[in-house]
Design a protein around this motif. Structure first.
Motif, PDB file in Angstrom:
ATOM      1  N   MET A   1       0.838  -1.205   0.000  1.00 52.97           N
ATOM      2  CA  MET A   1       0.000   0.000   0.000  1.00 52.97           C
ATOM      3  C   MET A   1       0.874   1.258   0.000  1.00 52.97           C
ATOM      4  O   MET A   1       0.563   2.236  -0.682  1.00 52.97           O
ATOM      5  CB  MET A   1      -0.919  -0.013   1.224  1.00 52.97           C
ATOM      6  N   ASN A   2       1.960   1.226   0.763  1.00 51.51           N
ATOM      7  CA  ASN A   2       2.867   2.375   0.777  1.00 51.51           C
ATOM      8  C   ASN A   2       3.520   2.571  -0.584  1.00 51.51           C
ATOM      9  O   ASN A   2       3.714   3.701  -1.042  1.00 51.51           O
ATOM     10  CB  ASN A   2       3.940   2.187   1.857  1.00 51.51           C
ATOM     11  N   GLU A   3       3.870   1.462  -1.242  1.00 53.20           N
ATOM     12  CA  GLU A   3       4.464   1.548  -2.579  1.00 53.20           C
ATOM     13  C   GLU A   3       3.481   2.161  -3.563  1.00 53.20           C
ATOM     14  O   GLU A   3       3.862   3.004  -4.390  1.00 53.20           O
ATOM     15  CB  GLU A   3       4.882   0.155  -3.054  1.00 53.20           C
ATOM     16  N   ILE A   4       2.229   1.754  -3.488  1.00 50.08           N
ATOM     17  CA  ILE A   4       1.200   2.321  -4.367  1.00 50.08           C
ATOM     18  C   ILE A   4       1.067   3.819  -4.124  1.00 50.08           C
ATOM     19  O   ILE A   4       1.006   4.616  -5.074  1.00 50.08           O
ATOM     20  CB  ILE A   4      -0.157   1.612  -4.141  1.00 50.08           C
ATOM     21  N   ARG A   5       1.036   4.210  -2.863  1.00 47.56           N
ATOM     22  CA  ARG A   5       0.923   5.632  -2.530  1.00 47.56           C
ATOM     23  C   ARG A   5       2.079   6.430  -3.126  1.00 47.56           C
ATOM     24  O   ARG A   5       1.882   7.510  -3.712  1.00 47.56           O
ATOM     25  CB  ARG A   5       0.887   5.814  -1.021  1.00 47.56           C
ATOM     26  N   GLU A   6       3.281   5.898  -3.008  1.00 49.68           N
ATOM     27  CA  GLU A   6       4.456   6.593  -3.550  1.00 49.68           C
ATOM     28  C   GLU A   6       4.387   6.708  -5.069  1.00 49.68           C
ATOM     29  O   GLU A   6       4.750   7.752  -5.639  1.00 49.68           O
ATOM     30  CB  GLU A   6       5.726   5.847  -3.139  1.00 49.68           C
ATOM     31  N   ARG A   7       3.918   5.666  -5.720  1.00 45.57           N
ATOM     32  CA  ARG A   7       3.840   5.698  -7.180  1.00 45.57           C
ATOM     33  C   ARG A   7       2.769   6.685  -7.651  1.00 45.57           C
ATOM     34  O   ARG A   7       2.950   7.393  -8.647  1.00 45.57           O
ATOM     35  CB  ARG A   7       3.572   4.296  -7.731  1.00 45.57           C
ATOM     36  N   VAL A   8       1.648   6.709  -6.950  1.00 47.39           N
ATOM     37  CA  VAL A   8       0.590   7.663  -7.299  1.00 47.39           C
ATOM     38  C   VAL A   8       1.083   9.094  -7.095  1.00 47.39           C
ATOM     39  O   VAL A   8       0.858   9.976  -7.936  1.00 47.39           O
ATOM     40  CB  VAL A   8      -0.676   7.403  -6.471  1.00 47.39           C
ATOM     41  N   GLU A   9       1.761   9.335  -5.993  1.00 48.45           N
ATOM     42  CA  GLU A   9       2.292  10.672  -5.730  1.00 48.45           C
ATOM     43  C   GLU A   9       3.314  11.081  -6.788  1.00 48.45           C
ATOM     44  O   GLU A   9       3.379  12.253  -7.174  1.00 48.45           O
ATOM     45  CB  GLU A   9       2.927  10.712  -4.334  1.00 48.45           C
TER      46      GLU A   9
END
Length: 240
Positions: A1-9
């Motif tokens: 989930m943290n990886e997804i957040r970073e990629r979206v940002e």
């Protein structure tokens, strides 16, 4: 989930605000069309990724998976554009890429009947089907289409998207209880992994399209600047 957040940002930090057709090429429209489609897709992908992530965090799994499925389609669409550009650059032949670019940028599946001669002149080109995008990705990433099918089971009101997600049978009481994600996190894991993969695929395609753009521009200008068809003018840009 943290990886997804970073990629979206990361995608959100790269939002394009303007594409100047004349700055892309004063000779050919084709590179501008490809760039226009790429930049529209990054806005779409970031929105889908952000909303899907927030839905997963709230255990709104049908919403999250439906958004993830749309994100997978979006990453496949950009992959398709990437492969078309790759083929043109490698062969040094423009071919019929404009036909595909118009279908990507302007394709419309509903509305007037393209087979009706009265309406045909005003009909937008037919879009490229999602299945075609998925098959193209499958050539390099085996199983991509299969995972899309798994997401579709949840996105549609099938067993996976209804009884599996929201209900659980209690045999000893002969009753069924209901609730969100009532059987645990296995479904959530499926969705989260697919969203993560789609973001990775999108990033790589986005970067690759940017790498190919100078060579595509040079090729288009070399082939078209001595002929009238395809020449770019300010009127052409206004009309488009």
């Amino acid at each position: 989930m943290n990886e997804i957040r970073e990629r979206v940002e990361m995608l959100e930090s790269c939002f394009p605000r303007r594409v100047d057709a004349m700055a892309v090429s004063q000779v050919s429209k084709l590179p501008y069309k490809a760039l226009l489609y790429r930049e529209a897709l990054i806005w779409r992908m970031a929105e889908l990724g952000r909303e899907a992530l927030e839905s997963y965090q709230r255990d709104k799994l049908v919403s999250a998976i439906a958004l993830t499925r749309a994100a997978v389609e979006t990453s496949a669409a950009l992959w398709y554009l990437r492969t078309k550009m790759d083929a043109v650059v490698k062969s040094s032949v423009i071919g019929d890429i404009d036909h595909y670019l118009m279908r990507l940028v302007m394709g419309k599946a509903t509305g007037a009947d393209p087979t009706d001669p009265v309406q045909s002149n005003s009909v937008l080109p037919r879009p490229i089907k999602v299945g075609t995008f998925l098959k193209q990705v499958d050539k390099d990433i085996q199983g991509f289409s299969h995972q899309y099918g798994v997401l579709s089971e949840y996105a549609h009101p099938n067993w996976a998207g209804t009884a599996l997600l929201y209900s659980k049978h209690i045999s000893e009481d002969r009753c069924t209880i209901f609730g969100p994600n009532i059987r645990g996190d296995s479904t959530k894991n499926i969705g989260v992994v697919n969203l993560s993969v789609s973001l990775i695929v999108f990033e790589r395609s986005y970067t690759r399209v940017g790498e190919l753009m100078p060579r595509l521009i040079a090729l288009c200008e070399s082939e078209l600047k001595t002929s009238e068809p395809g020449n770019l003018s300010k009127k052409d840009i206004a009309d488009s």
